[in-house]
Motif scaffolding. Structure first.
Motif, PDB file in Angstrom:
ATOM      1  N   PHE A   1      91.503  90.517  73.465  1.00  0.00           N
ATOM      2  CA  PHE A   1      92.263  91.026  72.154  1.00  0.00           C
ATOM      3  C   PHE A   1      91.112  91.410  71.084  1.00  0.00           C
ATOM      4  O   PHE A   1      91.259  92.450  70.570  1.00  0.00           O
ATOM      5  N   ARG A   2      90.251  90.611  70.973  1.00  0.00           N
ATOM      6  CA  ARG A   2      89.164  90.813  69.909  1.00  0.00           C
ATOM      7  C   ARG A   2      88.017  90.189  70.623  1.00  0.00           C
ATOM      8  O   ARG A   2      88.102  88.996  71.523  1.00  0.00           O
ATOM      9  N   VAL A   3      86.778  90.356  70.022  1.00  0.00           N
ATOM     10  CA  VAL A   3      85.571  89.868  70.510  1.00  0.00           C
ATOM     11  C   VAL A   3      84.705  89.319  69.189  1.00  0.00           C
ATOM     12  O   VAL A   3      84.580  90.078  68.249  1.00  0.00           O
ATOM     13  N   ILE A   4      84.196  88.160  69.277  1.00  0.00           N
ATOM     14  CA  ILE A   4      83.376  87.482  68.305  1.00  0.00           C
ATOM     15  C   ILE A   4      81.849  87.431  68.924  1.00  0.00           C
ATOM     16  O   ILE A   4      81.885  86.776  70.009  1.00  0.00           O
ATOM     17  N   ALA A   5      81.022  88.052  68.075  1.00  0.00           N
ATOM     18  CA  ALA A   5      79.475  87.613  68.608  1.00  0.00           C
ATOM     19  C   ALA A   5      78.738  86.634  67.557  1.00  0.00           C
ATOM     20  O   ALA A   5      78.828  87.160  66.319  1.00  0.00           O
ATOM     21  N   VAL A   6      78.221  85.924  68.091  1.00  0.00           N
ATOM     22  CA  VAL A   6      77.234  85.095  67.135  1.00  0.00           C
ATOM     23  C   VAL A   6      75.993  85.582  67.388  1.00  0.00           C
ATOM     24  O   VAL A   6      75.295  85.886  68.426  1.00  0.00           O
ATOM     25  N   MET A   7      75.161  85.731  66.097  1.00  0.00           N
ATOM     26  CA  MET A   7      74.022  86.444  65.874  1.00  0.00           C
ATOM     27  C   MET A   7      72.918  85.373  65.240  1.00  0.00           C
ATOM     28  O   MET A   7      73.475  84.905  64.190  1.00  0.00           O
ATOM     29  N   ALA A   8      71.703  85.357  65.552  1.00  0.00           N
ATOM     30  CA  ALA A   8      70.744  84.854  64.887  1.00  0.00           C
ATOM     31  C   ALA A   8      69.550  85.514  65.157  1.00  0.00           C
ATOM     32  O   ALA A   8      69.223  86.320  66.125  1.00  0.00           O
TER      33      ALA A   8
ATOM     34  N   LEU B   1      79.376  88.809  78.288  1.00  0.00           N
ATOM     35  CA  LEU B   1      80.430  89.871  77.803  1.00  0.00           C
ATOM     36  C   LEU B   1      81.022  90.856  78.463  1.00  0.00           C
ATOM     37  O   LEU B   1      82.006  91.003  78.589  1.00  0.00           O
ATOM     38  N   ARG B   2      80.085  91.840  79.061  1.00  0.00           N
ATOM     39  CA  ARG B   2      80.553  92.862  79.747  1.00  0.00           C
ATOM     40  C   ARG B   2      81.216  92.597  81.043  1.00  0.00           C
ATOM     41  O   ARG B   2      82.503  92.963  81.521  1.00  0.00           O
ATOM     42  N   GLU B   3      80.803  91.451  81.872  1.00  0.00           N
ATOM     43  CA  GLU B   3      81.554  90.984  82.795  1.00  0.00           C
ATOM     44  C   GLU B   3      82.868  90.477  82.741  1.00  0.00           C
ATOM     45  O   GLU B   3      83.640  90.650  83.443  1.00  0.00           O
ATOM     46  N   THR B   4      83.050  89.685  81.440  1.00  0.00           N
ATOM     47  CA  THR B   4      84.257  89.274  81.027  1.00  0.00           C
ATOM     48  C   THR B   4      85.296  90.261  80.871  1.00  0.00           C
ATOM     49  O   THR B   4      86.216  90.077  80.965  1.00  0.00           O
ATOM     50  N   MET B   5      84.699  91.280  80.146  1.00  0.00           N
ATOM     51  CA  MET B   5      85.641  92.322  79.501  1.00  0.00           C
ATOM     52  C   MET B   5      86.087  93.069  80.772  1.00  0.00           C
ATOM     53  O   MET B   5      87.199  93.837  80.908  1.00  0.00           O
TER      54      MET B   5
END
Ligand code: ATP
Length: 202
Positions: A124-131, A114-118
């Protein structure tokens, strides 16, 4: 067209969630897969990698020698930065041209980094999947045959849940407690509203 990041740690369920969005009709750019394809098929990038990381970076049939590159890159942060400096601009320009071929108000970019992509592009927005970590280890053991300690090692190199929480606009909980489809649909509707509002402001 807006670009939305879809991220999460190993085994969290990013790809599973990406498939749900694809079923809704949202185009998904699979960054890791595309980066791998570019490293093999983009002649200029492949030569630069072979030049900087040695001809062993590729097998004789032209496929990437992932073990060799991973050994170099993960043992030395400077070498990882060097590799990223080669690969990220190629991914950024591939993403840009891919987006011109898509239709709809937004597309998703599935990324483990994510950081590298940012740093590389505007999201515009970020979705994080967590488990839960134990569930992720169990799922990855079942999927790839990796032992829990190997998964733990990879987890320790990725963003923590706290970091993901602070960077994400939406969290999808993939513990089997809440319906993934319902969560994806709610986010989809919220994104459509946010994009429409942004359109009205402009
Ligand atoms: P990676 O970053 O390691 O590629 P990922 O975040 O893309 O992982 P997935 O590949 O989507 O994660 O999911 C990991 C494994 O867990 C897969 O085998 C997937 O089928 C399974 N899985 C994901 N979500 C669920 C769920 N809600 N119930 C059962 N199995 C699941």
């Amino acid at each position: 067209m807006q670009l939305i990041g879809l991220t999460g740690g190993i085994g969290s369920g990013k790809t599973t969630v990406a498939h749900i969005f694809e079923v809704i009709g949202v185009p998904v750019y699979p960054s890791d897969l595309r980066a791998r394809q570019l490293m093999e098929k983009d002649g200029a990038l492949a030569s630069a990698i072979a030049h900087q990381f040695g001809s062993r970076s590729y097998h004789p049939d032209g496929t990437l020698n992932v073990a060799h590159l991973a050994d170099l890159a993960f043992s030395d942060p400077a070498r990882l930065r060097e590799l990223n400096a080669l690969v990220h601009p190629a991914v950024a320009s591939d993403l840009e041209s891919w987006m011109t071929q898509q239709a709809g108000p937004y597309v998703l970019m599935e990324t483990a980094l994510l950081r590298e992509t940012m740093a590389m592009t505007h999201l515009f927005r970020v979705i994080a999947v967590m488990a839960d970590a134990d569930l992720r280890k169990e799922r990855v053991r079942f999927r790839d045959g990796l032992e829990p300690n190997q998964v733990q090692q990879r987890m320790s190199r990725q963003l923590s849940d706290a970091e993901l929480n602070s960077l994400a606009d939406y969290i999808i909980v993939n513990n089997g407690t809440y319906s993934l489809i319902d969560q994806c649909l709610a986010i989809h509707n919220s994104l459509l509203n946010a994009i429409e509002r942004k359109g009205q402001e402009c």
